[in-house]
Scaffold this active site. Structure first.
Site, short mmCIF file in Angstrom:
data_model
loop_
_atom_site.label_atom_id
_atom_site.label_comp_id
_atom_site.label_asym_id
_atom_site.label_seq_id
_atom_site.Cartn_x
_atom_site.Cartn_y
_atom_site.Cartn_z
N CYS A 1 0.87 -1.19 0.06
CA CYS A 1 -0.03 0.09 -0.02
C CYS A 1 1.02 1.25 0.10
CB CYS A 1 -1.00 0.06 1.25
SG CYS A 1 -2.13 1.24 1.27
N CYS A 2 1.92 1.20 0.95
CA CYS A 2 2.72 2.38 0.74
C CYS A 2 3.31 2.64 -0.46
CB CYS A 2 3.66 2.16 1.98
SG CYS A 2 3.02 2.60 3.73
N CYS B 1 7.28 4.18 5.98
CA CYS B 1 6.53 3.86 4.61
C CYS B 1 7.60 3.55 3.65
CB CYS B 1 5.88 5.05 4.46
SG CYS B 1 6.62 6.42 3.83
S1 SF4 Z 1 0.24 4.56 5.79
FE1 SF4 Z 1 0.78 3.18 3.93
S2 SF4 Z 1 -0.27 1.46 4.27
FE2 SF4 Z 1 -1.13 3.10 5.63
S3 SF4 Z 1 -2.94 3.75 4.21
FE3 SF4 Z 1 -0.92 5.14 4.03
S4 SF4 Z 1 0.01 4.20 2.17
FE4 SF4 Z 1 -1.44 2.72 2.84
#
Ligand code: SF4
Length: 241
Positions: A126-127, A233
């Site tokens: 996701c990051c 992140c």
């Molecule tokens: S911190 Fe990273 S894992 Fe969490 S929502 Fe934001 S982008 Fe996604």
């Protein structure tokens, strides 16, 4: 502190990160930013900010040196409304001239995170799609970047130099030496507005699903990715090519 800025060099022959780090090891944040500006020029320098709870201090120092240095802000699609409002407050308060809000690619989101639950199943992925890849695109035109990490934040940040080479460009850490007390003094001295969520117990603010309040006796970043081994992140630990 009287650090001597390294000589001006054309972009094709920049001084090395270690040479710059030696020259700027004891420099003030303003001296580090001024040296970065002199080394690569404004069109090749960007500051990356989360507009989080401590960001106003670095942005204030930058604005005093040159408010037109481009500021890259990663709007991940999961930020608190309060962070977006704080970005706009700081732009107005500090007179920032070039804040670029960068979003993840729509096609990547539809392909890899269609149900918006990747933060739960695979936060590193996701990051990567919401922060690392967009930052990589945003930094393409630049030869150097500034960021606000401090050694006192611990973990992977405990030993950061003032200047490093991230594998693709120079990375300046003007606040590497700054203490928590000095940061607080900067807020007071410059009457900087606080992030709206500080008043309700958030001492470090990132994306909504991955941010929680911290107790007084906890590390300020303890509320980030709480319950997981993850502490970064990836924008500071992966190569941003
Ligand atoms: S911190 Fe990273 S894992 Fe969490 S929502 Fe934001 S982008 Fe996604």
């Amino acid at each position: 502190m009287n650090a001597v800025a390294p000589r001006i060099s054309p972009v094709s022959a920049l001084p090395s990160a270690s040479e710059l780090d030696r020259a700027l090891r004891d420099a003030s944040p303003a001296e580090v930013i001024a040296a970065a500006l002199k080394t690569v020029g404004r069109e090749k320098l960007a500051l990356v900010s989360s507009f989080g709870t401590e960001s106003a201090t670095l942005l204030k120092v930058m604005a005093d040196v040159d408010p037109a240095i481009p500021v890259v802000f990663l709007d991940t699609g999961w930020l608190f409304e309060e962070t977006l409002a704080y970005r706009d407050t700081l732009i107005a308060t500090l007179g920032l001239k070039d804040v670029r809000s960068i979003k993840p690619a729509e096609e990547t989101l539809s392909r890899d995170d269609p149900d918006r639950d990747l933060w739960f199943s695979d936060p590193d992925a996701c990051c990567r799609i919401r922060k690392v890849e967009p930052l990589s695109r945003a930094l393409k035109p630049f030869s150097a970047w500034l960021n606000g990490r401090k050694r006192f934040q611990g973990n992977a940040r405990a030993d950061i130099p003032v200047v490093e080479d991230d594998g693709a460009r120079l990375k300046f850490n003007p606040f590497a030496n700054v203490t928590r007390e000095e940061l607080e003094a900067m807020f007071v001295r410059a009457k900087l507005p606080r992030h709206p969520l500080v008043a309700s117990g958030f001492r470090s603010v990132g994306c909504m699903p991955c941010t929680s309040r911290t107790a007084e006796d906890e590390d300020s970043r303890a509320g980030r990715w709480r319950g997981r081994a993850k502490t970064e992140c990836g924008i500071h630990t992966m190569k941003i090519s």
